[in-house]
Design a protein around this motif. Structure first.
Motif, PDB file in Angstrom:
ATOM      1  N   THR A  31       1.107  -1.503  -0.245  1.00  0.00           N
ATOM      2  CA  THR A  31       0.085  -0.368  -0.281  1.00  0.00           C
ATOM      3  C   THR A  31       1.191   1.689   0.448  1.00  0.00           C
ATOM      4  O   THR A  31       1.782   1.190   0.647  1.00  0.00           O
ATOM      5  CB  THR A  31      -1.008   0.041   1.637  1.00  0.00           C
ATOM      6  N   PRO A  32       0.273   2.484  -0.471  1.00  0.00           N
ATOM      7  CA  PRO A  32       1.090   3.319  -0.658  1.00  0.00           C
ATOM      8  C   PRO A  32       1.612   4.119   0.687  1.00  0.00           C
ATOM      9  O   PRO A  32       2.607   4.432   0.513  1.00  0.00           O
ATOM     10  CB  PRO A  32       0.389   4.341  -1.848  1.00  0.00           C
ATOM     11  N   ASP A  33       0.642   3.700   1.462  1.00  0.00           N
ATOM     12  CA  ASP A  33       1.126   4.390   2.674  1.00  0.00           C
ATOM     13  C   ASP A  33       2.172   3.834   3.850  1.00  0.00           C
ATOM     14  O   ASP A  33       1.585   3.717   5.247  1.00  0.00           O
ATOM     15  CB  ASP A  33       0.286   4.964   3.437  1.00  0.00           C
ATOM     16  N   HIS A  34       2.302   2.044   3.077  1.00  0.00           N
ATOM     17  CA  HIS A  34       3.657   1.909   4.088  1.00  0.00           C
ATOM     18  C   HIS A  34       3.857   2.009   5.381  1.00  0.00           C
ATOM     19  O   HIS A  34       4.196   1.860   5.890  1.00  0.00           O
ATOM     20  CB  HIS A  34       3.413   0.377   3.179  1.00  0.00           C
ATOM     21  N   GLN A  35       5.005   2.680   4.687  1.00  0.00           N
ATOM     22  CA  GLN A  35       5.829   3.732   6.001  1.00  0.00           C
ATOM     23  C   GLN A  35       5.452   5.434   6.199  1.00  0.00           C
ATOM     24  O   GLN A  35       5.529   5.636   6.802  1.00  0.00           O
ATOM     25  CB  GLN A  35       7.028   3.477   5.234  1.00  0.00           C
ATOM     26  N   VAL A  36       4.080   5.322   6.214  1.00  0.00           N
ATOM     27  CA  VAL A  36       2.912   6.782   6.877  1.00  0.00           C
ATOM     28  C   VAL A  36       2.425   6.062   8.314  1.00  0.00           C
ATOM     29  O   VAL A  36       2.475   5.346   8.800  1.00  0.00           O
ATOM     30  CB  VAL A  36       1.916   7.321   5.448  1.00  0.00           C
ATOM     31  N   TRP A  37       3.703   7.356   9.199  1.00  0.00           N
ATOM     32  CA  TRP A  37       2.783   7.166  10.654  1.00  0.00           C
ATOM     33  C   TRP A  37       2.927   8.155  11.679  1.00  0.00           C
ATOM     34  O   TRP A  37       3.499   9.292  10.807  1.00  0.00           O
ATOM     35  CB  TRP A  37       3.946   5.795  11.385  1.00  0.00           C
ATOM     36  N   THR A  38       2.681   8.178  12.595  1.00  0.00           N
ATOM     37  CA  THR A  38       2.290   8.741  13.211  1.00  0.00           C
ATOM     38  C   THR A  38       2.517   8.485  14.875  1.00  0.00           C
ATOM     39  O   THR A  38       2.110   7.970  15.076  1.00  0.00           O
ATOM     40  CB  THR A  38       1.544  10.336  13.173  1.00  0.00           C
ATOM     41  N   TYR A  39       2.710   9.328  15.881  1.00  0.00           N
ATOM     42  CA  TYR A  39       2.298   9.657  17.701  1.00  0.00           C
ATOM     43  C   TYR A  39       1.606  10.667  17.591  1.00  0.00           C
ATOM     44  O   TYR A  39       1.348  11.461  19.040  1.00  0.00           O
ATOM     45  CB  TYR A  39       3.759   9.131  17.767  1.00  0.00           C
ATOM     46  N   LEU A  40       1.075  11.650  16.755  1.00  0.00           N
ATOM     47  CA  LEU A  40       0.277  12.237  17.231  1.00  0.00           C
ATOM     48  C   LEU A  40      -1.479  12.025  17.228  1.00  0.00           C
ATOM     49  O   LEU A  40      -1.898  11.189  16.817  1.00  0.00           O
ATOM     50  CB  LEU A  40       0.590  13.675  16.280  1.00  0.00           C
ATOM     51  N   PRO A  41      -2.466  12.715  18.001  1.00  0.00           N
ATOM     52  CA  PRO A  41      -3.806  12.378  18.054  1.00  0.00           C
ATOM     53  C   PRO A  41      -3.627  12.640  16.881  1.00  0.00           C
ATOM     54  O   PRO A  41      -3.740  13.968  16.066  1.00  0.00           O
ATOM     55  CB  PRO A  41      -4.316  13.340  19.459  1.00  0.00           C
ATOM     56  N   GLY A  42      -5.001  11.371  16.303  1.00  0.00           N
ATOM     57  CA  GLY A  42      -5.836  12.202  15.360  1.00  0.00           C
ATOM     58  C   GLY A  42      -6.025  10.314  14.775  1.00  0.00           C
ATOM     59  O   GLY A  42      -5.500   9.185  15.012  1.00  0.00           O
TER      60      GLY A  42
END
Length: 324
Positions: A31-42
């Motif tokens: 998937t194109p967002d395979h390495q998209v991550w965050t620790y922020l709320p939402g």
């Protein structure tokens, strides 16, 4: 083997989900967002924990227990307990045991996702992302990648109310301070790289961690035996969140690439209660800790593998051998 157990546990979980839940939790491995991550709320892609039934929760807990050590699971609970306290949602003892997410407000802030097919022979992954928590596990040809891994806490210490004095992720701070205090003056000059701490971890939630952003600091090879022991214990706070075989492999990788090349760097105040930051970096290992926000009462900490985040090395070997 633990890989087979993780595969079976994930298949059991997927088999227990409704079609609507499966649609939310599933995505292709590429998937194109395979390495998209965050620790922020939402909201992030995935199935909110709050939508699980009690029986489904038990299957998620089983999956976590296979991958994380008892202390790793305790840190998992701590992140959620801090979230409950800071938002005044409920008694934090409700998360003394993992679970109880169904219908809860805090459970709706964390999302589970499975990338690829755990029943097949190709690489696949699962992740659990949300506020102050980012767990990424990738499985390739019987091997496991465990990073990026993020644990945070707001507050770091409860300062008012019925839970005043309770601390979260405390050893990550205490061991670093103990190491700093054990250094000789000349060593401290090398270790303390800045008088002001950055406002967050320097690598943020970048898909690929850039170690060049970090200061070098004091090398493990330039420490005494007692100082090295303290640094090893501090590294263990990150590596020790993994289940035994995974943590052991990480230590072997660190040693194989030269543990003497690891460096410890501190930025900010050395006084308790003031903003501070540290990093530990080497050829393969990177850890960052930052406590600057909300009057230095808000922790961000991350463990990155500079070679094998997202199973980069494992995937390269997999595709090179033509097993796909």
């Amino acid at each position: 083997m633990v890989v087979d157990q993780i595969r079976a546990a994930t298949q059991d979980l997927l088999a227990a989900l409704t079609p609507e839940q499966l649609k939310k939790i599933s995505a292709p491995f590429d998937t194109p967002d395979h390495q998209v991550w965050t620790y922020l709320p939402g909201a992030v892609p995935g199935l909110p924990l709050t939508e699980l039934t009690a029986a489904q929760e038990a299957l998620v807990v089983r999956l976590l227990e296979l991958v994380y050590s008892e202390r790793g699971l305790a840190d998992f609970r701590a992140v959620m307990a801090a979230e409950i306290i800071v938002r005044g949602l409920a008694d934090p003892m409700e998360v003394a045991e993992i679970g109880g997410w169904a219908g809860s407000t805090v459970g709706g802030r964390y999302y589970l996702r499975v990338l690829g097919d755990p029943a097949g022979f190709e690489p696949w992954a699962w992740r659990l992302n949300g506020h102050h928590l980012a767990l990424h596990v990738t499985l390739v040809d019987g091997a496991i990648s465990f990073t990026p891994q993020f644990f945070g806490s707001n507050p770091a210490e409860v300062r008012t109310g019925p839970y005043a004095g309770r601390r979260f992720l405390a050893p990550e701070q205490d061991l670093a301070r103990e190491l700093l205090a054990a250094l000789e003056p000349g060593q401290r000059e090398l270790a303390i790289v800045a008088g002001t701490a950055p406002d967050d971890i320097l690598t943020r939630h970048d898909p690929v961690a850039d170690a060049s952003l970090l200061h070098r600091g004091l090398a493990y090879g330039d420490m005494s035996a007692d100082q090295r022991q303290l640094l090893s214990l501090l590294i263990g706070q990150y590596v020790g969140r993994a289940a035994g075989p995974i943590g052991l492999q990480t230590w072997q990788d660190i040693t194989a690439h030269g543990i003497e090349r690891l460096t410890f760097a501190w930025a900010g105040s050395t006084e308790r209660g003031a903003a501070h930051y540290y990093s530990i970096a080497g050829p393969t290992f990177l850890a960052e800790y930052d406590n600057t926000q909300d009057n230095a009462n808000h922790i961000h900490s991350v463990w990155r593998d500079l070679h094998n985040d997202w199973a980069t090395d494992l995937l390269a070997a997999h595709y090179a051998t033509g097993r796909h």
